[in-house]
Design an enzyme around this catalytic site. Structure first.
Site, mmCIF file in Angstrom:
data_model
loop_
_atom_site.group_PDB
_atom_site.id
_atom_site.type_symbol
_atom_site.label_atom_id
_atom_site.label_comp_id
_atom_site.label_asym_id
_atom_site.label_seq_id
_atom_site.Cartn_x
_atom_site.Cartn_y
_atom_site.Cartn_z
ATOM 1 N N CYS A 1 0.875 -1.170 0.000
ATOM 2 C CA CYS A 1 0.000 0.000 0.000
ATOM 3 C C CYS A 1 0.910 1.216 0.000
ATOM 4 C CB CYS A 1 -0.901 -0.004 1.235
ATOM 5 S SG CYS A 1 -2.007 1.425 1.311
ATOM 6 N N GLU B 1 -3.338 0.765 -6.506
ATOM 7 C CA GLU B 1 -2.306 -0.190 -6.873
ATOM 8 C C GLU B 1 -2.052 -0.046 -8.370
ATOM 9 O OE1 GLU B 1 0.512 -1.540 -6.170
ATOM 10 O OE2 GLU B 1 -0.508 -2.307 -4.394
#
Length: 248
Positions: A2, A109
């Site tokens: 993340c 992402e």
């Protein structure tokens, strides 16, 4: 992993949503492109007069261990691998005594497609907030005096996993690990209650509970392709999460 996420909710909404209170007034500007070293809200519980009290604090994203010589190490500590978090000196003590939850609306992402990378926004289908399992730490700046209120830095890291837990085949968590080999660990409300409990003693058991629970939480998510503008940290607006296509 993340490396960018969205946290655009007001302080009052976070306090109401997660039954938390403030130790002191804080300001949390909405952001659709939270990047490492930014100041972010975290939820933690402390014992006050023997009873746990849940509070919302502001922490720097990128954990700075108490023994660090300076804050530079924090930019490399935005994530903590759940598989080895109890083995690493930077995270071991925090996992036992300084656990927190990091609220978010979703995270980004990237996946390689041809010569470029396509960003995706991962978020709950119903628009509810996410809470990631996290750790926090306090660091004291040795260059500042004991009376300087700025001498203490609160920092945080988000736990990640490399694969769905044993016994879980397929599902959204598997899709997420296909998108990237590291996935931040989300929690439902019951798991968050256990994770934040300052009186809980078995850190290894708590990490295991979070890893298993993440599979079920992720089933309520979707993955949207979004604009490549999110790749520039200077871009920060609601348009960044507008879908240009969906995977699921």
């Amino acid at each position: 992993m993340c490396g960018r996420y969205v946290m655009a909710r007001a302080v009052g909404d976070l306090l109401s949503q997660f039954d938390a209170e403030l130790e002191e007034e804080v300001v949390v500007p909405p952001s659709w492109n939270v990047a490492p070293t930014a100041d972010v809200p975290i939820l933690l519980e402390r014992l006050v007069d023997g009873s746990p009290v849940r509070q919302l604090h502001i922490a720097r994203w990128g954990l700075v261990p108490s023994w660090a010589k300076d804050t530079g190490i924090g930019s490399k500590m935005i994530n903590a691998r759940s598989e080895s978090v109890l083995e690493k000196p930077a995270f071991r003590k925090a996992t036992r005594t300084r656990r927190c939850a990091v609220p978010a609306d979703g995270y980004y992402e990237w996946k390689g497609e041809g010569r470029s990378k396509q960003p995706y926004y991962v978020h709950p289908k119903d628009g509810t907030p996410v809470v990631f399992a996290g750790l926090y730490e306090w660091w004291q700046d040795p260059s500042k005096g004991e009376d300087d209120p700025e001498r203490w830095l609160l920092s945080t890291s988000i736990l990640t996993t490399d694969s769905p837990p044993e016994g879980y085949a397929g599902g959204m968590l598997a899709e997420l690990t296909a998108l990237h080999d590291r996935v931040p660990l989300p929690m439902d409300r019951a798991t968050m209650e256990k994770w934040l409990d300052p009186q809980a003693q078995d850190a290894a058991e708590l990490v295991g509970i979070v890893r298993v629970n993440a599979h079920d939480v992720a089933e309520g998510w979707r993955i949207d392709a979004v604009s490549k503008a999110v790749g520039n940290v200077r871009n920060d607006s609601p348009e960044l999460i507008e879908p240009v296509g969906s995977l699921f």
